[in-house]
Design an enzyme around this catalytic site. Structure first.
Site, PDB file in Angstrom:
ATOM      1  N   ASN A 344      -5.212   2.799   6.564  1.00 58.87           N
ATOM      2  CA  ASN A 344      -4.096   3.013   5.650  1.00 58.87           C
ATOM      3  C   ASN A 344      -4.599   3.521   4.302  1.00 58.87           C
ATOM      4  O   ASN A 344      -4.547   2.830   3.295  1.00 58.87           O
ATOM      5  CB  ASN A 344      -3.310   1.699   5.496  1.00 58.87           C
ATOM      6  CG  ASN A 344      -1.953   1.914   4.868  1.00 58.87           C
ATOM      7  OD1 ASN A 344      -1.756   1.649   3.699  1.00 58.87           O
ATOM      8  ND2 ASN A 344      -1.018   2.402   5.658  1.00 58.87           N
ATOM      9  N   GLY A 387      -2.119  -1.525   3.301  1.00 55.71           N
ATOM     10  CA  GLY A 387      -3.236  -0.972   2.551  1.00 55.71           C
ATOM     11  C   GLY A 387      -2.774  -0.111   1.389  1.00 55.71           C
ATOM     12  O   GLY A 387      -1.608  -0.145   0.977  1.00 55.71           O
ATOM     13  N   ARG A 389      -2.009   3.030   1.008  1.00 60.42           N
ATOM     14  CA  ARG A 389      -0.846   3.906   1.202  1.00 60.42           C
ATOM     15  C   ARG A 389       0.441   3.102   1.187  1.00 60.42           C
ATOM     16  O   ARG A 389       1.439   3.503   0.582  1.00 60.42           O
ATOM     17  CB  ARG A 389      -0.954   4.699   2.506  1.00 60.42           C
ATOM     18  CG  ARG A 389       0.154   5.758   2.634  1.00 60.42           C
ATOM     19  CD  ARG A 389       0.066   6.551   3.931  1.00 60.42           C
ATOM     20  NE  ARG A 389       0.948   7.709   3.903  1.00 60.42           N
ATOM     21  CZ  ARG A 389       2.235   7.696   4.240  1.00 60.42           C
ATOM     22  NH1 ARG A 389       2.799   6.550   4.615  1.00 60.42           N
ATOM     23  NH2 ARG A 389       2.964   8.797   4.199  1.00 60.42           N
ATOM     24  N   CYS A 390       0.453   1.954   1.855  1.00 64.30           N
ATOM     25  CA  CYS A 390       1.648   1.112   1.871  1.00 64.30           C
ATOM     26  C   CYS A 390       2.052   0.687   0.463  1.00 64.30           C
ATOM     27  O   CYS A 390       3.238   0.543   0.168  1.00 64.30           O
ATOM     28  CB  CYS A 390       1.406  -0.138   2.709  1.00 64.30           C
ATOM     29  SG  CYS A 390       1.313   0.144   4.486  1.00 64.30           S
ATOM     30  N   MET A 391       1.069   0.465  -0.400  1.00 71.47           N
ATOM     31  CA  MET A 391       1.335  -0.071  -1.733  1.00 71.47           C
ATOM     32  C   MET A 391       1.696   1.004  -2.754  1.00 71.47           C
ATOM     33  O   MET A 391       1.765   0.711  -3.948  1.00 71.47           O
ATOM     34  CB  MET A 391       0.116  -0.844  -2.240  1.00 71.47           C
ATOM     35  CG  MET A 391      -0.204  -2.099  -1.453  1.00 71.47           C
ATOM     36  SD  MET A 391      -1.480  -3.105  -2.242  1.00 71.47           S
ATOM     37  CE  MET A 391      -2.895  -1.980  -2.216  1.00 71.47           C
TER      38      MET A 391
END
Length: 403
Positions: A344, A387, A389-391
């Protein structure tokens, strides 16, 4: 927007200029062994350490000339407007579990709070024993520690509640009940905050389920949409119709993904680190397929038969082939680092990506392939299974030239 950076995103890897984050706050302190599963966390994070890790993440972005916006800061500024306050209070008190007596009391009390205090309640939630007044049947029968307004610990993952597609923003519809209010708050910001005046908003929290972690902007005009645990086939179809109608995309790849906690979104299976390069979870690489969707006549969608994802993606992107970087040296390592969000990554620019420092093997492979890794700590941030990208929700990237 009032600032100098023009909003808009047409790829996963164009130079990142502005990003929306959420710094972990009091909502994470609401997690307990009794509710953490319901609220989609594997464990209970050490909040102050999670904040330190997130601050370091934000500083790493700033050090690469990325403007960092914070969701709660924007929300507080939005709630200074009477219309926004009214919408927020009406939305959060609409739950049928409250009953009329308690609902009327909460509407009055919340409506009088200062913007900062109202933001805290909307994000950190409200327990039964924190209410003063409004006593009645509902408050008498609920336990003291029952939430009247649920906390939103997953606000940390700003990618899921909105995704910019060129110069418009798709406000998504989150599938899990614990996250349903996140997109309502996000939509409120985009609708009423002065910074986003004039922005076109598509989709919406009331639409078919689509989550931002399932949407990858592979190249200008080319989207990939994962369909599985969180994004439904109907959600993918709705999004495809919208981007075709407004001309922001010419091809959508619908990608079925396994119903597995370690692969809940498409961006947990693959992410981009260069214009032609993907990181990919090797245990699924050979099984990942895509249906190419293009606009047909009279509003119909043309849906092609499934073919290998990397083949379909290369065709849609106008490339002969795509390069892949496996995120592990063997199936066991790959699975372990997959669980730690090794796949991610967040691209700051072509060949420059943020990744968790603990994913040693994955990062070594990225660097060996010519990708510069900005390594950040994530021992506490990762407890929600997400990770870099998610955040992060990119709001502005430099455009890439069309293929």
């Amino acid at each position: 927007m009032t600032d100098t950076v023009r909003p808009g995103v047409d790829s996963e890897v164009g130079r990142l200029r502005t990003v929306l984050l959420h710094r972990p706050g009091p909502e994470l302190k609401r997690l307990t062994p009794r509710n953490n599963d319901q609220l989609l966390f594997d464990g209970i994070p050490w909040v102050s350490r999670a904040q330190e890790e997130h601050d370091a993440f934000a500083e790493a972005l700033r050090s690469h000339d990325v403007e960092v916006l914070y969701l709660t800061g924007l929300l507080t500024e939005t709630l200074a407007l009477d219309e926004a306050r009214h919408r927020a209070v009406e939305g959060v008190t609409a739950s049928l579990r409250l009953g009329d007596t308690l609902r009327d009391h909460l509407r009055g009390w919340l409506g009088e709070l200062a913007p900062e205090a109202l933001t805290d309640v909307l994000t950190a939630g409200l327990r039964n024993d924190e209410v003063r007044g409004g006593a009645g049947l509902v408050t008498s029968l609920l336990a003291d520690d029952d939430f009247l307004i649920d906390p939103l610990p997953n606000l940390l993952f700003t990618r899921d509640s909105s995704v910019w597609i060129r110069d418009q923003v798709a406000v998504t519809s989150l599938a899990m009940p614990a996250r349903s209010r996140e997109t309502q708050l996000t939509q409120l910001i985009y609708a009423l905050h002065p910074r986003f005046a004039g922005t076109t908003t598509i989709h919406g929290w009331h639409r078919e389920h689509v989550e931002g972690g399932d949407v990858l902007l592979l190249a200008p005009g080319v989207l990939a949409v994962g369909v599985g645990e969180r994004t439904t086939p109907a959600g993918a179809e709705r999004l495809a119709r919208q981007v075709f109608a407004d001309g922001s995309a010419h091809t959508v790849l619908a990608v079925p993904i396994a119903q597995d906690r370690a692969t809940m979104h498409l961006d947990t299976v693959c992410t981009m680190v260069d214009v032609d390069t993907f990181t990919i979870y090797p245990n699924l690489a050979d099984h990942l397929v895509a249906h190419t969707v293009t606009p047909g006549e009279e509003g119909r969608l043309e849906v092609a038969a499934a073919e290998p994802f990397l083949v379909a993606a290369a065709k849609a992107m106008g490339l002969d082939t795509l390069r892949t970087i496996d995120t592990g040296l063997d199936p066991v390592t790959a699975e372990r680092e997959q669980w730690d969000d090794g796949n991610n990554t967040l691209a700051i620019a072509p060949k420059l990506a943020v990744a968790y420092e603990r994913n040693v093997e994955t990062n070594a492979r990225l660097e060996a392939a010519g990708i510069e890794v900005v390594a950040i700590a994530g021992s506490e941030l990762g407890s929600g299974r997400g990770g870099p990208r998610c955040m992060s929700c990119p709001v502005a990237r430099d455009d890439l030239a069309p293929a």
